[in-house]
Write a protein that holds these residues in place. Structure first.
Motif, mmCIF file in Angstrom:
data_model
loop_
_atom_site.group_PDB
_atom_site.id
_atom_site.type_symbol
_atom_site.label_atom_id
_atom_site.label_comp_id
_atom_site.label_asym_id
_atom_site.label_seq_id
_atom_site.Cartn_x
_atom_site.Cartn_y
_atom_site.Cartn_z
ATOM 1 N N GLU A 1 59.010 23.236 12.211
ATOM 2 C CA GLU A 1 59.627 24.284 11.399
ATOM 3 C C GLU A 1 61.152 24.247 11.420
ATOM 4 O OE1 GLU A 1 58.033 28.014 12.769
ATOM 5 O OE2 GLU A 1 55.970 27.291 12.553
ATOM 6 N N ARG A 2 61.751 24.062 12.615
ATOM 7 C CA ARG A 2 63.201 24.183 12.756
ATOM 8 C C ARG A 2 63.906 22.886 13.142
ATOM 9 N NH1 ARG A 2 61.564 28.805 15.834
ATOM 10 N NH2 ARG A 2 61.982 27.608 17.700
ATOM 11 N N GLY A 3 63.153 21.921 13.680
ATOM 12 C CA GLY A 3 63.765 20.683 14.142
ATOM 13 C C GLY A 3 64.210 20.725 15.592
ATOM 14 N N PHE A 4 64.046 21.891 16.247
ATOM 15 C CA PHE A 4 64.399 21.996 17.663
ATOM 16 C C PHE A 4 63.584 23.101 18.319
ATOM 17 C CE2 PHE A 4 66.930 25.485 16.116
ATOM 18 C CZ PHE A 4 67.062 26.354 17.186
ATOM 19 N N PHE A 5 63.519 23.028 19.656
ATOM 20 C CA PHE A 5 62.886 24.068 20.473
ATOM 21 C C PHE A 5 63.791 24.316 21.664
ATOM 22 C CE2 PHE A 5 60.338 25.348 24.135
ATOM 23 C CZ PHE A 5 59.639 26.438 23.618
ATOM 24 N N LEU A 6 64.049 25.571 21.971
ATOM 25 C CA LEU A 6 64.879 25.943 23.110
ATOM 26 C C LEU A 6 63.991 26.436 24.235
ATOM 27 C CD1 LEU A 6 67.673 26.496 24.373
ATOM 28 C CD2 LEU A 6 67.602 28.744 23.249
ATOM 29 N N GLN A 7 64.068 25.759 25.385
ATOM 30 C CA GLN A 7 63.317 26.168 26.568
ATOM 31 C C GLN A 7 64.284 26.832 27.541
ATOM 32 O OE1 GLN A 7 60.939 23.172 28.596
ATOM 33 N NE2 GLN A 7 61.296 24.200 30.545
ATOM 34 N N LEU A 8 64.050 28.119 27.785
ATOM 35 C CA LEU A 8 64.887 28.889 28.708
ATOM 36 C C LEU A 8 64.253 28.914 30.086
ATOM 37 C CD1 LEU A 8 65.668 31.832 26.289
ATOM 38 C CD2 LEU A 8 67.177 29.925 26.907
ATOM 39 N N PRO A 9 65.030 29.251 31.117
ATOM 40 C CA PRO A 9 64.464 29.334 32.467
ATOM 41 C C PRO A 9 63.386 30.412 32.534
ATOM 42 C CG PRO A 9 66.847 29.689 32.503
ATOM 43 C CD PRO A 9 66.438 29.583 31.079
ATOM 44 N N PRO A 10 62.412 30.230 33.411
ATOM 45 C CA PRO A 10 61.380 31.262 33.552
ATOM 46 C C PRO A 10 61.978 32.545 34.122
ATOM 47 C CG PRO A 10 61.119 29.571 35.230
ATOM 48 C CD PRO A 10 62.213 29.108 34.313
ATOM 49 N N SER A 11 61.412 33.666 33.709
ATOM 50 C CA SER A 11 61.853 34.957 34.237
ATOM 51 C C SER A 11 61.328 35.115 35.667
ATOM 52 C CB SER A 11 61.322 36.093 33.369
ATOM 53 O OG SER A 11 59.916 36.206 33.532
ATOM 54 N N PRO A 12 61.904 36.024 36.443
ATOM 55 C CA PRO A 12 61.380 36.262 37.797
ATOM 56 C C PRO A 12 59.892 36.629 37.788
ATOM 57 C CG PRO A 12 63.528 37.266 37.570
ATOM 58 C CD PRO A 12 63.130 36.783 36.197
ATOM 59 N N ALA A 13 59.449 37.385 36.781
ATOM 60 C CA ALA A 13 58.031 37.754 36.693
ATOM 61 C C ALA A 13 57.157 36.517 36.478
ATOM 62 C CB ALA A 13 57.813 38.764 35.576
ATOM 63 N N GLN A 14 57.626 35.574 35.672
ATOM 64 C CA GLN A 14 56.866 34.345 35.434
ATOM 65 C C GLN A 14 56.798 33.499 36.704
ATOM 66 O OE1 GLN A 14 59.351 33.127 32.136
ATOM 67 N NE2 GLN A 14 57.603 33.237 30.729
ATOM 68 N N VAL A 15 57.886 33.431 37.438
ATOM 69 C CA VAL A 15 57.910 32.665 38.694
ATOM 70 C C VAL A 15 56.939 33.283 39.689
ATOM 71 C CG1 VAL A 15 59.338 32.003 40.668
ATOM 72 C CG2 VAL A 15 60.264 31.841 38.349
ATOM 73 N N LEU A 16 56.958 34.605 39.810
ATOM 74 C CA LEU A 16 56.060 35.290 40.724
ATOM 75 C C LEU A 16 54.601 35.061 40.340
ATOM 76 C CD1 LEU A 16 55.624 37.145 43.134
ATOM 77 C CD2 LEU A 16 55.891 39.091 41.585
ATOM 78 N N ALA A 17 54.287 35.182 39.032
ATOM 79 C CA ALA A 17 52.919 34.965 38.562
ATOM 80 C C ALA A 17 52.454 33.538 38.864
ATOM 81 C CB ALA A 17 52.817 35.261 37.071
ATOM 82 N N ALA A 18 53.339 32.565 38.687
ATOM 83 C CA ALA A 18 52.979 31.174 38.976
ATOM 84 C C ALA A 18 52.715 30.990 40.470
ATOM 85 C CB ALA A 18 54.093 30.243 38.502
ATOM 86 N N LEU A 19 53.514 31.610 41.329
ATOM 87 C CA LEU A 19 53.293 31.500 42.764
ATOM 88 C C LEU A 19 51.968 32.139 43.175
ATOM 89 C CD1 LEU A 19 56.883 32.285 44.095
ATOM 90 C CD2 LEU A 19 55.686 30.087 44.133
ATOM 91 N N ILE A 20 51.667 33.290 42.619
ATOM 92 C CA ILE A 20 50.411 33.965 42.932
ATOM 93 C C ILE A 20 49.229 33.116 42.461
ATOM 94 C CG2 ILE A 20 48.968 35.961 42.352
ATOM 95 C CD1 ILE A 20 51.628 37.591 42.335
ATOM 96 N N GLN A 21 49.329 32.578 41.251
ATOM 97 C CA GLN A 21 48.253 31.751 40.718
ATOM 98 C C GLN A 21 48.065 30.505 41.578
ATOM 99 O OE1 GLN A 21 48.908 30.157 36.785
ATOM 100 N NE2 GLN A 21 46.730 29.892 36.442
ATOM 101 N N ARG A 22 49.144 29.905 42.023
ATOM 102 C CA ARG A 22 49.065 28.700 42.862
ATOM 103 C C ARG A 22 48.374 29.020 44.191
ATOM 104 N NH1 ARG A 22 54.532 26.084 44.435
ATOM 105 N NH2 ARG A 22 54.401 27.646 46.058
ATOM 106 N N ASP A 23 48.699 30.168 44.773
ATOM 107 C CA ASP A 23 48.073 30.555 46.049
ATOM 108 C C ASP A 23 46.600 30.883 45.894
ATOM 109 O OD1 ASP A 23 50.401 30.158 47.427
ATOM 110 O OD2 ASP A 23 50.986 32.274 47.470
ATOM 111 N N ASP A 24 46.195 31.409 44.716
ATOM 112 C CA ASP A 24 44.804 31.739 44.459
ATOM 113 C C ASP A 24 43.969 30.512 44.120
ATOM 114 O OD1 ASP A 24 45.315 34.391 44.917
ATOM 115 O OD2 ASP A 24 45.455 34.939 42.806
ATOM 116 N N GLY A 25 44.619 29.455 43.626
ATOM 117 C CA GLY A 25 43.898 28.281 43.131
ATOM 118 C C GLY A 25 43.647 27.316 44.188
#
Length: 90
Positions: free
Chosen positions: A66-90
């Motif tokens: 659609e635009r020719g580019f995609f901007l990837q921003l750093p994960p939010s603190p909530a996303q980092v926390l969710a990833a850590l919790i998911q990793r510990d549960d998996g």
């Protein structure tokens, strides 16, 4: 679909994916300027099976089409926390 990934030297964990290598014309100056300088880090084929570390490859493909580019921003603190919790549960 192919993507070319550039890392911001000014903003940590911030990347721009381009549909064409070194074609920054698609990226508005208001987006590009605060991130510059940008350095090339990766060329990747975005197949439907491709998994990316922090973004959905389908979203990247759609933005590139659609635009020719995609901007990837750093994960939010909530996303980092969710990833850590998911990793510990998996």
């Amino acid at each position: 679909m192919h993507a070319y990934v550039y890392k911001s030297q000014r903003k940590t964990e911030t990347y721009i994916y381009l549909a064409r290598r070194d074609d920054f014309e698609a990226v508005p100056e208001s987006v590009r300027a605060p991130l510059a300088p940008l350095s090339f880090v990766l060329s990747v084929e975005l197949t439907p099976e491709r998994r990316l570390a922090h973004v959905d490859a389908q979203q990247v493909r759609a933005a590139l089409s659609e635009r020719g580019f995609f901007l990837q921003l750093p994960p939010s603190p909530a996303q980092v926390l969710a990833a850590l919790i998911q990793r510990d549960d998996g």
